[in-house]
Structures are given as structure tokens and as C-alpha cells.
Scaffold this motif. Structure first.
Motif, PDB file in Angstrom:
ATOM      1  N   VAL A 199       0.834  -1.203   0.000  1.00 45.32           N
ATOM      2  CA  VAL A 199       0.000   0.000   0.000  1.00 45.32           C
ATOM      3  C   VAL A 199       0.871   1.256   0.000  1.00 45.32           C
ATOM      4  CG1 VAL A 199      -1.721   1.296   1.328  1.00 45.32           C
ATOM      5  CG2 VAL A 199      -1.966  -1.155   1.060  1.00 45.32           C
ATOM      6  N   ALA A 200       1.951   1.260   0.775  1.00 44.74           N
ATOM      7  CA  ALA A 200       2.848   2.421   0.788  1.00 44.74           C
ATOM      8  C   ALA A 200       3.488   2.631  -0.576  1.00 44.74           C
ATOM      9  CB  ALA A 200       3.926   2.245   1.855  1.00 44.74           C
ATOM     10  N   LEU A 201       3.884   1.554  -1.223  1.00 35.45           N
ATOM     11  CA  LEU A 201       4.502   1.667  -2.545  1.00 35.45           C
ATOM     12  C   LEU A 201       3.510   2.177  -3.584  1.00 35.45           C
ATOM     13  CD1 LEU A 201       7.107   1.022  -4.203  1.00 35.45           C
ATOM     14  CD2 LEU A 201       6.026  -1.167  -4.721  1.00 35.45           C
ATOM     15  N   THR A 202       2.306   1.603  -3.610  1.00 39.38           N
ATOM     16  CA  THR A 202       1.336   2.019  -4.622  1.00 39.38           C
ATOM     17  C   THR A 202       0.853   3.449  -4.404  1.00 39.38           C
ATOM     18  OG1 THR A 202      -0.440   0.971  -3.352  1.00 39.38           O
ATOM     19  CG2 THR A 202       0.509  -0.290  -5.170  1.00 39.38           C
ATOM     20  N   GLU A 203       0.591   3.826  -3.162  1.00 38.16           N
ATOM     21  CA  GLU A 203       0.147   5.201  -2.927  1.00 38.16           C
ATOM     22  C   GLU A 203       1.286   6.192  -3.077  1.00 38.16           C
ATOM     23  OE1 GLU A 203      -2.519   6.133   0.148  1.00 38.16           O
ATOM     24  OE2 GLU A 203      -3.714   4.342  -0.167  1.00 38.16           O
ATOM     25  N   GLY A 204       2.504   5.769  -2.774  1.00 39.69           N
ATOM     26  CA  GLY A 204       3.655   6.636  -3.006  1.00 39.69           C
ATOM     27  C   GLY A 204       3.871   6.892  -4.488  1.00 39.69           C
ATOM     28  N   ILE A 205       3.760   5.846  -5.289  1.00 42.75           N
ATOM     29  CA  ILE A 205       3.887   6.010  -6.744  1.00 42.75           C
ATOM     30  C   ILE A 205       2.761   6.882  -7.269  1.00 42.75           C
ATOM     31  CG2 ILE A 205       3.735   4.766  -8.937  1.00 42.75           C
ATOM     32  CD1 ILE A 205       5.299   2.500  -7.595  1.00 42.75           C
ATOM     33  N   MET A 206       1.549   6.669  -6.775  1.00 41.89           N
ATOM     34  CA  MET A 206       0.416   7.489  -7.198  1.00 41.89           C
ATOM     35  C   MET A 206       0.665   8.961  -6.893  1.00 41.89           C
ATOM     36  SD  MET A 206      -3.575   7.136  -6.011  1.00 41.89           S
ATOM     37  CE  MET A 206      -3.203   7.364  -4.298  1.00 41.89           C
ATOM     38  N   ALA A 207       1.205   9.230  -5.717  1.00 41.74           N
ATOM     39  CA  ALA A 207       1.479  10.618  -5.330  1.00 41.74           C
ATOM     40  C   ALA A 207       2.612  11.213  -6.163  1.00 41.74           C
ATOM     41  CB  ALA A 207       1.810  10.690  -3.844  1.00 41.74           C
ATOM     42  N   LEU A 208       3.640  10.422  -6.431  1.00 41.82           N
ATOM     43  CA  LEU A 208       4.764  10.925  -7.214  1.00 41.82           C
ATOM     44  C   LEU A 208       4.379  11.179  -8.672  1.00 41.82           C
ATOM     45  CD1 LEU A 208       7.776   8.819  -5.896  1.00 41.82           C
ATOM     46  CD2 LEU A 208       7.337  11.255  -5.566  1.00 41.82           C
ATOM     47  N   VAL A 209       3.607  10.277  -9.253  1.00 44.63           N
ATOM     48  CA  VAL A 209       3.226  10.431 -10.654  1.00 44.63           C
ATOM     49  C   VAL A 209       2.368  11.674 -10.855  1.00 44.63           C
ATOM     50  CG1 VAL A 209       1.801   9.387 -12.473  1.00 44.63           C
ATOM     51  CG2 VAL A 209       3.480   8.018 -11.273  1.00 44.63           C
ATOM     52  N   THR A 210       1.494  11.935  -9.932  1.00 47.10           N
ATOM     53  CA  THR A 210       0.649  13.127 -10.065  1.00 47.10           C
ATOM     54  C   THR A 210       1.341  14.374  -9.544  1.00 47.10           C
ATOM     55  OG1 THR A 210      -0.386  12.705  -7.933  1.00 47.10           O
ATOM     56  CG2 THR A 210      -1.473  11.795  -9.883  1.00 47.10           C
ATOM     57  N   GLY A 211       2.516  14.214  -8.962  1.00 47.56           N
ATOM     58  CA  GLY A 211       3.254  15.373  -8.456  1.00 47.56           C
ATOM     59  C   GLY A 211       2.539  16.073  -7.319  1.00 47.56           C
ATOM     60  N   PHE A 212       1.765  15.328  -6.564  1.00 47.46           N
ATOM     61  CA  PHE A 212       1.021  15.861  -5.419  1.00 47.46           C
ATOM     62  C   PHE A 212       0.026  16.958  -5.819  1.00 47.46           C
ATOM     63  CE2 PHE A 212       4.752  14.056  -3.323  1.00 47.46           C
ATOM     64  CZ  PHE A 212       4.139  13.296  -2.358  1.00 47.46           C
TER      65      PHE A 212
END
Length: 145
Positions: A27-40
Motif C-alpha cells: 500500500v505504501a509503494l502504490t500510494e507513493g507512486i500514485m502521489a509521485l506520478v501526479t506530483g502531489f
């Protein structure tokens, strides 16, 4: 197992801890990637229940953790008796969640459009109940070697 005097309960607790760790990392990896890809950039507009921004992301993290952990516990509990059914039943539950609108389905919270406070509590209660069922079945069943 028997020669080293490890109790079956201690193996079950270690299994639960490892499943929790795997779920936490996933979950940390997937949500971290989601946050990074969208640039927060999406985080300011993200709303979940009454939460906005970073608290909403934390609620999403908790929901995803509980849902994936529940599916792993179901898979492990059923797979202890029948390995193919242990894989088929969690997949079937995920498919049924998509196509049915049954309001008492604990996995409904995994879909953002169906998240509400009652579903999160139901997800938490179901996860705790399945943990107890897993500990009982692991304690009183014969291992398959």
C-alpha cells in the motif's frame, strides 16, 4: 516444529505479522507512486468522506490496508484447507464487489464511489473477525505437508 517446541499459535502470529508487513509495503509503494506520478497536484483537491488533502490520503491508506489485508487473511484461511479455493474465492469477492451494490459488503470501501463511514467500520470488523477465524483454524487444523 515439534522438536524446537514452537507452538502453532506463534507461527500463526508470525504469519499475521508478515502478511501485515507485506500489505503495508504494498500500500505504501502504490500510494507513493500514485502521489509521485501526479506530483502531489491532486492532493489539494482530494476529498474522502469529510477529509481533504493529506488526511484524506491517510484514510485511503487505512482503507486500502484493511481491504488488502482482509483478502490476504481470507486467502490464507481458505488456502489452508484447499489451495485452489483460497485463490478463487478472494478473486470472486473482488468481482462480486464491482458488479453488486450490496451495502453490507465489507469490500465496498475499496471503491472510492462507495466509501462511507459504515463501510469502513464493517471492513474493520470483518478483518478482525477473519483474524480470529484464522487463528482458530490454524490452531486446530492439521497442517498439509
Amino acid at each position: 516444529m515439534r522438536g524446537l517446541r514452537y507452538a502453532p499459535f506463534s507461527f500463526a502470529v508470525v504469519n499475521i505479522g508478515l502478511m501485515g508487513l507485506i500489505t503495508l509495503n504494498y500500500v505504501a509503494l502504490t500510494e507513493g507512486i500514485m502521489a509521485l506520478v501526479t506530483g502531489f497536484s491532486w492532493l489539494r483537491n482530494f476529498k474522502l468522506l469529510q477529509f481533504h488533502g493529506l488526511p484524506a490520503l491517510l484514510v485511503l491508506f487505512i482503507i486500502n490496508f484493511l481491504g488488502i489485508f482482509l483478502l490476504l487473511i481470507i486467502q490464507t484461511t481458505i488456502g489452508h484447507f484447499n489451495a485452489p479455493l483460497g485463490i478463487i474465492i478472494p478473486f470472486s469477492l473482488c468481482i462480486l464487489t464491482i458488479y453488486t451494490t450490496w451495502e453490507y459488503n465489507p469490500l465496498n470501501s475499496l471503491m472510492l464511489l462507495r466509501v462511507n463511514k459504515n463501510n469502513i467500520l464493517l471492513l474493520l470488523a470483518t478483518t478482525l473477525l477473519m483474524l480470529i477465524v484464522y487463528l482458530i483454524t490454524d490452531r486446530y487444523s492439521e497442517p498439509n505437508y
